[in-house]
Design a protein around this motif. Sequence first.
Motif, mmCIF file in Angstrom:
data_model
loop_
_atom_site.group_PDB
_atom_site.id
_atom_site.type_symbol
_atom_site.label_atom_id
_atom_site.label_comp_id
_atom_site.label_asym_id
_atom_site.label_seq_id
_atom_site.Cartn_x
_atom_site.Cartn_y
_atom_site.Cartn_z
ATOM 1 N N ALA A 1 0.843 -1.206 0.000
ATOM 2 C CA ALA A 1 0.000 0.000 0.000
ATOM 3 C C ALA A 1 0.877 1.255 0.000
ATOM 4 C CB ALA A 1 -0.916 -0.003 1.223
ATOM 5 N N GLN B 1 -5.783 -4.878 -0.779
ATOM 6 C CA GLN B 1 -4.936 -4.626 0.382
ATOM 7 C C GLN B 1 -5.465 -5.343 1.621
ATOM 8 O OE1 GLN B 1 -1.971 -3.184 0.345
ATOM 9 N NE2 GLN B 1 -2.217 -2.930 -1.879
ATOM 10 N N SER B 2 -6.806 -5.393 1.751
ATOM 11 C CA SER B 2 -7.401 -6.110 2.883
ATOM 12 C C SER B 2 -7.065 -7.602 2.803
ATOM 13 C CB SER B 2 -8.918 -5.909 2.903
ATOM 14 O OG SER B 2 -9.242 -4.547 3.081
ATOM 15 N N ALA C 1 -10.620 2.483 -6.308
ATOM 16 C CA ALA C 1 -10.380 2.588 -4.875
ATOM 17 C C ALA C 1 -10.911 1.354 -4.154
ATOM 18 C CB ALA C 1 -11.036 3.854 -4.324
ATOM 19 N N GLY C 2 -12.130 0.903 -4.527
ATOM 20 C CA GLY C 2 -12.695 -0.280 -3.884
ATOM 21 C C GLY C 2 -11.861 -1.517 -4.143
ATOM 22 N N THR C 3 -11.427 -1.685 -5.385
ATOM 23 C CA THR C 3 -10.603 -2.845 -5.733
ATOM 24 C C THR C 3 -9.265 -2.795 -5.005
ATOM 25 O OG1 THR C 3 -11.643 -2.927 -7.905
ATOM 26 C CG2 THR C 3 -9.576 -4.116 -7.649
ATOM 27 N N TYR C 4 -8.686 -1.610 -4.968
ATOM 28 C CA TYR C 4 -7.395 -1.434 -4.295
ATOM 29 C C TYR C 4 -7.520 -1.771 -2.812
ATOM 30 C CZ TYR C 4 -3.138 0.908 -2.646
ATOM 31 O OH TYR C 4 -1.942 1.204 -2.050
ATOM 32 N N GLU C 5 -8.578 -1.268 -2.168
ATOM 33 C CA GLU C 5 -8.766 -1.521 -0.737
ATOM 34 C C GLU C 5 -9.033 -2.998 -0.475
ATOM 35 O OE1 GLU C 5 -11.884 1.046 0.461
ATOM 36 O OE2 GLU C 5 -10.681 2.890 0.303
ATOM 37 N N ALA C 6 -9.844 -3.646 -1.367
ATOM 38 C CA ALA C 6 -10.129 -5.070 -1.189
ATOM 39 C C ALA C 6 -8.849 -5.903 -1.314
ATOM 40 C CB ALA C 6 -11.167 -5.526 -2.212
ATOM 41 N N THR D 1 -1.995 7.198 -1.170
ATOM 42 C CA THR D 1 -2.540 7.935 -0.042
ATOM 43 C C THR D 1 -3.876 8.560 -0.417
ATOM 44 O OG1 THR D 1 -1.434 9.991 -0.676
ATOM 45 C CG2 THR D 1 -0.194 8.455 0.723
ATOM 46 N N GLU D 2 -4.550 9.114 0.589
ATOM 47 C CA GLU D 2 -5.810 9.816 0.310
ATOM 48 C C GLU D 2 -5.576 10.986 -0.638
ATOM 49 O OE1 GLU D 2 -7.729 10.988 3.865
ATOM 50 O OE2 GLU D 2 -8.007 8.944 4.631
ATOM 51 N N SER E 1 -12.369 -8.707 -5.759
ATOM 52 C CA SER E 1 -11.314 -7.811 -6.244
ATOM 53 C C SER E 1 -10.957 -8.126 -7.688
ATOM 54 C CB SER E 1 -10.072 -7.928 -5.356
ATOM 55 O OG SER E 1 -10.372 -7.559 -4.036
#
Length: 602
Positions: free
Chosen positions: A371, A402-403, A395-400, A374-375, A501
């Motif tokens: 990651a 990373q999760s 953003a959703g795919t990136y966060e998923a 940044t914001e 993702s």
Amino acid sequence: MRRTIKWLWLALALFFIPFLNTAVLAASSEEKNEEGEIKEKNEVIYANLETGGALENIYVVNAFELNKTGMIEDFGNYESVKNLTDTSEIKQDGDTVRMEATADNFYYQGNISKELPWKFTIEYYLDGEKVDPKTVIGESGQVEIEIKVEENGDTGADFFDNYMLQISQPLNTDHFYNIEAENATLANAGKNKQIAFTVMPGEEETLTIHADTDQFELDGMEISALPSSVSVDGPDTDALTEEFQSLTDAIGEIDQGVGELGDGIRAFSGGLTDLENGSSQFQNGLNELNNSSAELTGASAEINNAFQRIQEEVGQITGIDGVDQLSSMTEAASDMAAGMETLADEIDTLTTGYGDAKEALRTAMDQIPEATLTEEDFQALYDSEIDSEIIDELAGTYEAAQSALAVYNESAESFEAVEPALSEFQNSASEISGSIRSFADEIEQSVGQIDIDEGLDEFITSVNTMADNYNQFHEGLIGYTNGVDELSTSYSDIHNGISESATGSNELASGADELQSGTSQLYDATQNIPDEMQEEIDKMISQYDKSDYDPVSFVSEENDEKTNSVQFVIQTDSIQPEEATEEAEEEEESKGFWDRLIDLFN
């Protein structure tokens, strides 16, 4: 008295000028026949319009500047002509006009029947209703005057395209107030408010005047038309074109960046697809391992129960009968050894499959970048021209992703612990099966040779120890399978996130392709903006720069060569009470020659 004497001498001088001219002409008959030489000709077209803009009459005043006096020739389809310089006769022969010019500046008037190059339509409104202005003279209310200027067919395209109109309407501020006129210049001229409009060459306009009045009456509207001869210098557009060039370069960089972003997203999407495949293999391996756990624990439970029964039976063996019983146990021990060997083989197979699945998952997870966004990075994307829905998907795919990576890293120790545990269980099962096999062989070989008292005690102790050890192995195997079940259940959530993702990344890759297509089209459409802008500026300037315009005669094409200038003076009828109009006409009619002559100097 001195003023009167001055005007008297002036009047006498002007009175005798025609007679002197006649005498001079009579005294120099030879000079009459000489041809004059025209230096240049100027035309002034005077036109009167009705209050609604319709043409009433039109005439031309031709002014000649001569290099040499004498007989000159002009052309025009005049209904009648009038000498404005002296009393000499002007002859017409069809469209040819011949006259004797005795002065360096010679003037004559020609009355014609011809349309103006412009069509004027003037409409009047009082309190929002269209009215005939002559029927509302003296009334009060809100006044609107609408002036339409249009090209009058093909009667004078040359003048329409090259002449600028100045339209002026005076309003008496004793009777008009709250005067408004968009795009007009308002100036004070005594008690009048002068409203002046400008209509550029080649333009058709609708002009509007708004005002309140307590007594409606108007002086005539004055319209002048002159060539737009002002030279328009082009602005320094270097800085502007440089800015646009910077813009197009920036758009090109955006297009290139979006292309790189698309490549990265496609690579990212490919990595997530590989991750999904690896995760699917791992999930399947966990499921197989978890499904096999029941078989493992069941087989182990049977072996454990068998040990327990052996332990109970061995505890009851005594004397020679016990030795006979041991002979019957060799077959059961051989079966137990075979079962343990099968159990060890199954655990070995599971270990291999789990290792392959774990390695596939690790390879896929390694393709997810750490990651680093940044914001502020995402906010910069939202501030760009990129579709916000695409950014939301990114953003959703990136966060998923990373999760999923974070959960994997947290669970990595658990994943790593499974394989060694399986190996340990496999080794233990192999050792136990070997011990049981040796135990069975020893029983078979030792029956009849064993010391009944001491040998049985040692044998019973060994069986008890083996049974206790296997019971511990069995309990560990149950704890392991429970852990595998929990791991399989937990990992299903991780796998679902990875699958979402991967699906989102595929949609994101499609969106990136569409975005790149859009930015490419935008760049293609804007890369020529600086040149196109310069062309438009040059075109706009050329539209109003008539400094190279060569005047043409309004009357006849045969006059073009000697015509220096042509201008139009147009006036509409005034809208006044009849009494004032009649008084003005009577005053004009009552004036004699001398009064009119003196008016010229006042």
